[in-house]
Design a protein around this motif. Sequence first.
Motif, PDB file in Angstrom:
ATOM      1  N   ALA A  39       0.821  -1.209   0.000  1.00 38.98           N
ATOM      2  CA  ALA A  39       0.000   0.000   0.000  1.00 38.98           C
ATOM      3  C   ALA A  39       0.858   1.263   0.000  1.00 38.98           C
ATOM      4  CB  ALA A  39      -0.945  -0.011   1.206  1.00 38.98           C
ATOM      5  N   GLY A  40       2.173   1.105  -0.062  1.00 41.52           N
ATOM      6  CA  GLY A  40       3.067   2.260  -0.118  1.00 41.52           C
ATOM      7  C   GLY A  40       3.377   2.861   1.242  1.00 41.52           C
ATOM      8  N   VAL A  41       3.143   2.105   2.312  1.00 33.06           N
ATOM      9  CA  VAL A  41       3.417   2.607   3.656  1.00 33.06           C
ATOM     10  C   VAL A  41       4.856   2.235   4.028  1.00 33.06           C
ATOM     11  CG1 VAL A  41       2.705   2.526   6.081  1.00 33.06           C
ATOM     12  CG2 VAL A  41       1.002   2.249   4.267  1.00 33.06           C
ATOM     13  N   PRO A  42       5.666   3.216   4.456  1.00 27.86           N
ATOM     14  CA  PRO A  42       7.060   2.888   4.787  1.00 27.86           C
ATOM     15  C   PRO A  42       7.151   1.901   5.956  1.00 27.86           C
ATOM     16  CG  PRO A  42       6.690   5.276   4.883  1.00 27.86           C
ATOM     17  CD  PRO A  42       5.360   4.634   4.696  1.00 27.86           C
ATOM     18  N   ALA A  45      -1.903   5.666   6.441  1.00 25.65           N
ATOM     19  CA  ALA A  45      -2.773   4.790   7.232  1.00 25.65           C
ATOM     20  C   ALA A  45      -4.080   4.517   6.485  1.00 25.65           C
ATOM     21  CB  ALA A  45      -3.059   5.427   8.593  1.00 25.65           C
ATOM     22  N   VAL A  46      -4.629   5.557   5.877  1.00 23.86           N
ATOM     23  CA  VAL A  46      -5.869   5.397   5.109  1.00 23.86           C
ATOM     24  C   VAL A  46      -5.629   4.463   3.922  1.00 23.86           C
ATOM     25  CG1 VAL A  46      -7.534   6.607   3.640  1.00 23.86           C
ATOM     26  CG2 VAL A  46      -6.858   7.600   5.840  1.00 23.86           C
ATOM     27  N   VAL A  61      -1.934   6.179  14.281  1.00 23.24           N
ATOM     28  CA  VAL A  61      -3.007   6.868  13.573  1.00 23.24           C
ATOM     29  C   VAL A  61      -4.308   6.088  13.737  1.00 23.24           C
ATOM     30  CG1 VAL A  61      -3.846   7.656  11.317  1.00 23.24           C
ATOM     31  CG2 VAL A  61      -1.428   7.895  11.901  1.00 23.24           C
ATOM     32  N   GLN A  62      -5.345   6.785  14.130  1.00 24.22           N
ATOM     33  CA  GLN A  62      -6.677   6.179  14.282  1.00 24.22           C
ATOM     34  C   GLN A  62      -7.386   6.193  12.934  1.00 24.22           C
ATOM     35  OE1 GLN A  62      -8.467   5.059  17.267  1.00 24.22           O
ATOM     36  NE2 GLN A  62      -9.632   4.203  15.573  1.00 24.22           N
ATOM     37  N   ILE A  63      -7.893   5.046  12.527  1.00 25.51           N
ATOM     38  CA  ILE A  63      -8.706   5.003  11.312  1.00 25.51           C
ATOM     39  C   ILE A  63     -10.029   4.294  11.612  1.00 25.51           C
ATOM     40  CG2 ILE A  63      -6.733   5.055   9.696  1.00 25.51           C
ATOM     41  CD1 ILE A  63      -8.570   1.863   9.905  1.00 25.51           C
ATOM     42  N   VAL A  64     -11.020   4.583  10.777  1.00 19.73           N
ATOM     43  CA  VAL A  64     -12.249   3.797  10.775  1.00 19.73           C
ATOM     44  C   VAL A  64     -12.586   3.537   9.314  1.00 19.73           C
ATOM     45  CG1 VAL A  64     -14.691   3.637  11.431  1.00 19.73           C
ATOM     46  CG2 VAL A  64     -13.101   4.863  12.915  1.00 19.73           C
ATOM     47  N   GLY A  65     -12.917   2.291   9.005  1.00 26.03           N
ATOM     48  CA  GLY A  65     -13.280   1.935   7.638  1.00 26.03           C
ATOM     49  C   GLY A  65     -14.635   1.259   7.617  1.00 26.03           C
ATOM     50  N   ASP A  66     -15.294   1.315   6.442  1.00 21.47           N
ATOM     51  CA  ASP A  66     -16.596   0.646   6.319  1.00 21.47           C
ATOM     52  C   ASP A  66     -16.524  -0.548   5.370  1.00 21.47           C
ATOM     53  OD1 ASP A  66     -16.511   1.780   3.793  1.00 21.47           O
ATOM     54  OD2 ASP A  66     -18.115   3.229   4.176  1.00 21.47           O
ATOM     55  N   GLY A  67     -15.308  -0.998   5.065  1.00 21.76           N
ATOM     56  CA  GLY A  67     -15.136  -2.132   4.160  1.00 21.76           C
ATOM     57  C   GLY A  67     -14.781  -1.689   2.746  1.00 21.76           C
ATOM     58  N   LYS A  68     -15.062  -0.413   2.464  1.00 19.19           N
ATOM     59  CA  LYS A  68     -14.684   0.146   1.156  1.00 19.19           C
ATOM     60  C   LYS A  68     -13.817   1.378   1.366  1.00 19.19           C
ATOM     61  CE  LYS A  68     -19.012  -1.202  -1.125  1.00 19.19           C
ATOM     62  NZ  LYS A  68     -19.913  -1.243   0.063  1.00 19.19           N
ATOM     63  N   LYS A  69     -14.417   2.347   2.053  1.00 19.87           N
ATOM     64  CA  LYS A  69     -13.673   3.576   2.294  1.00 19.87           C
ATOM     65  C   LYS A  69     -13.173   3.614   3.738  1.00 19.87           C
ATOM     66  CE  LYS A  69     -15.685   7.439   0.663  1.00 19.87           C
ATOM     67  NZ  LYS A  69     -16.846   8.170   0.065  1.00 19.87           N
ATOM     68  N   ALA A  70     -12.110   4.393   3.916  1.00 21.66           N
ATOM     69  CA  ALA A  70     -11.599   4.590   5.281  1.00 21.66           C
ATOM     70  C   ALA A  70     -11.266   6.059   5.475  1.00 21.66           C
ATOM     71  CB  ALA A  70     -10.358   3.730   5.515  1.00 21.66           C
ATOM     72  N   VAL A  71     -11.387   6.532   6.706  1.00 21.69           N
ATOM     73  CA  VAL A  71     -10.954   7.889   7.057  1.00 21.69           C
ATOM     74  C   VAL A  71     -10.047   7.790   8.277  1.00 21.69           C
ATOM     75  CG1 VAL A  71     -12.969   9.119   6.139  1.00 21.69           C
ATOM     76  CG2 VAL A  71     -13.013   8.290   8.489  1.00 21.69           C
ATOM     77  N   HIS A  72      -9.157   8.811   8.413  1.00 18.88           N
ATOM     78  CA  HIS A  72      -8.333   8.858   9.617  1.00 18.88           C
ATOM     79  C   HIS A  72      -8.847   9.940  10.550  1.00 18.88           C
ATOM     80  CE1 HIS A  72      -6.215  12.643   8.929  1.00 18.88           C
ATOM     81  NE2 HIS A  72      -6.147  12.325   7.642  1.00 18.88           N
ATOM     82  N   PHE A  73      -8.547   9.781  11.822  1.00 21.47           N
ATOM     83  CA  PHE A  73      -8.930  10.764  12.845  1.00 21.47           C
ATOM     84  C   PHE A  73      -7.658  11.313  13.504  1.00 21.47           C
ATOM     85  CE2 PHE A  73     -12.672   8.312  12.035  1.00 21.47           C
ATOM     86  CZ  PHE A  73     -13.736   9.193  12.178  1.00 21.47           C
ATOM     87  N   TYR A  74      -6.657  11.510  12.668  1.00 15.85           N
ATOM     88  CA  TYR A  74      -5.375  12.057  13.105  1.00 15.85           C
ATOM     89  C   TYR A  74      -4.592  11.099  14.012  1.00 15.85           C
ATOM     90  CZ  TYR A  74      -6.807  16.183  10.662  1.00 15.85           C
ATOM     91  OH  TYR A  74      -7.212  17.027   9.673  1.00 15.85           O
ATOM     92  N   GLU A  75      -3.488  11.645  14.523  1.00 13.93           N
ATOM     93  CA  GLU A  75      -2.510  10.793  15.200  1.00 13.93           C
ATOM     94  C   GLU A  75      -2.537  10.956  16.717  1.00 13.93           C
ATOM     95  OE1 GLU A  75      -1.910  13.715  13.939  1.00 13.93           O
ATOM     96  OE2 GLU A  75      -0.592  14.725  15.365  1.00 13.93           O
ATOM     97  N   ARG A  76      -1.863   9.982  17.382  1.00 14.78           N
ATOM     98  CA  ARG A  76      -1.648  10.069  18.825  1.00 14.78           C
ATOM     99  C   ARG A  76      -0.158   9.852  19.105  1.00 14.78           C
ATOM    100  NH1 ARG A  76      -6.800   6.887  18.861  1.00 14.78           N
ATOM    101  NH2 ARG A  76      -5.585   4.979  18.637  1.00 14.78           N
ATOM    102  N   GLU A  77       0.318  10.466  20.178  1.00 13.56           N
ATOM    103  CA  GLU A  77       1.704  10.321  20.619  1.00 13.56           C
ATOM    104  C   GLU A  77       1.655   9.477  21.889  1.00 13.56           C
ATOM    105  OE1 GLU A  77       4.197  10.426  22.581  1.00 13.56           O
ATOM    106  OE2 GLU A  77       5.860  11.043  21.328  1.00 13.56           O
ATOM    107  N   CYS A  78       2.250   8.274  21.863  1.00  8.83           N
ATOM    108  CA  CYS A  78       2.163   7.365  23.020  1.00  8.83           C
ATOM    109  C   CYS A  78       3.549   6.861  23.415  1.00  8.83           C
ATOM    110  CB  CYS A  78       1.263   6.190  22.710  1.00  8.83           C
ATOM    111  SG  CYS A  78      -0.315   6.634  21.987  1.00  8.83           S
ATOM    112  N   SER A  79       4.518   7.755  23.509  1.00  8.39           N
ATOM    113  CA  SER A  79       5.888   7.319  23.793  1.00  8.39           C
ATOM    114  C   SER A  79       6.159   7.075  25.266  1.00  8.39           C
ATOM    115  CB  SER A  79       6.891   8.359  23.276  1.00  8.39           C
ATOM    116  OG  SER A  79       6.779   8.498  21.877  1.00  8.39           O
TER     117      SER A  79
END
Lengths: 78, 477
Positions: free
Chosen positions: B148-151, B280-281, B233-251
């Motif tokens: 998917a091109g994610v590093p 992520a999307v 990164v938080q995402i939610v998908g419906d099986g076709k499309k997905a959206v992100h809800f931005y990132e979290r820092e958990c170090s």
Amino acid sequence: MAQVLSPLPGTFYVKPSPEADQFKSSGDAVAVGDTIGLIEVMKTFIEIKSEVAGTFTAYAAEDGTPVQAGEALAEVAE
Amino acid sequence: MQRKTELRFKPAKPLLKWPNDMTIQRLFIANRGEIAVRIIHAAKSLGITTIQAYSEGDADMLAVKLADESVCIGPAKATESYLNVTGMVAAAIEKSADAVHPGYGFLSESPEFARAIEQAGLKFIGPSADTIERMGDKVAARQAAEAAGVPVVPGSKGRIEDVNEAVAVAAQVGYPVMVKAAAGGGGKGIRIADNEEELRTLAPQAQQEAAAAFGDGGLYVERSVKSPRHIEVQIVGDGKKAVHFYERECSLQRRRQKVWEEAGADCLDDETRENLCMAAVALAEAVNYRGAGTLEYLYEESTKEFFFIEMNTRIQVEHPVTEMITGFDLVQEMIRVCGGEELSVSQDQVKKSGHAIEVRLNAEDPFMQFMPWPGKVESLKIPEGEGIRFDHLMYEGYQIPPFYDSLIGKLIVHGKDRADAISKMAAALDGLEINGLKTTVPLHKALAKDPTVATGDFHTQWLEPWLEAGNLSPENT
């Protein structure tokens, strides 16, 4: 006769792992600080050590069962 | 001609609503603790009847009191209750549930459980069993990310079976390298080698540990990232499309457990953030992801490089910080999409504002090596106010059971920026009183006052040395 009591509520184990031998058997010598069992509390294992020296009599709680704080885990003859 | 006339009467867009038999009416909650409470609140807001599963050790838990119905699923021991697939599925069927929410932990990422739920004709509030299986295997997940091109962290192409292969990969990606089990997680089988000699010693150990823990001695080898931050990164998908809800820092972590989490990550510039979130999307859409999920990345600040590490195919403990800055209810959204609805939101509708912080409250004594403390809640005073949220499992008189993990609640604050959020957290912690237990509140009070935490200049290896150096004492809390 002294009792080893559980300092915490949790699940009591008489062996360090399921395949291993029991920490103590009847007639074994017990020194102060000897581990006689484990209490699993909130996914953490805490060693239960004897505060008395003597001869191990028997476990008072069964392996793998829930125990309350203050419950007797084992008996040691001083 | 006839055909054209027919088309004209078709609605411009296909009807989005599923027929009535596809919507969820009775939701079975296959979990416990604070997340069960959270799911009940979300389900009730959607008008869904809630059925709470509980073990014999949990009969008086808050979620049982709040749910419409409840059912005992076995003894206190988790392997005989919350981890028992057959028993859990049978209970859901017996209670005529039409959907099952697995929460986090326990069976939430078990493909076997998701499959059994699907086969019983119920909806699983999460992705398909196949997706859980694929993303749960580190090597398969990595391949999906690359496709998917994610590093990803430079490393072995696939699983490695012997030491010579590991040495060859290490020579390509450069030392230090990390050796991990291809299956499983939780830090089992992980080793870091600074050179070839060390790798030749450590790889067989990692292999043995992996075989013992997961019954699979397959390894993989990758570059070890320096002073990594944990960004997700938080995402939610419906099986076709997905959206992100931005990132979290958990170090801020102790023993690989998150302690303090933030949204967003101030260490990122806008371009990096955009790339991170859109990657992520892309991955979520590539696997036709359904439900809430999180992509975890390591971020190397010195090079601004980010690398995918894994995807968690469930709701996470720290999801509230994301809800605070975006204003969306992620648990409601995951129930809707897994019930068959399309995403209720498009990417351009997801806006963020301010900064949020969550601290995890555990029933542990931070001054005694974090010894578990399953006491009784004698009294409870919860801070209130704008931008303060407290998700928890307590009530006055509640005896915390010793059988499960020590998380008892999460205090979450929302401020106009990071500094504001930290000072709000300090004030909220002062307003929180839990009597009868030892908790990690003193740790969080000390962190909220710490100058390094204030600058945000930390990474995943920061907190443990800070604790070992004696920075936590009764005087500074």
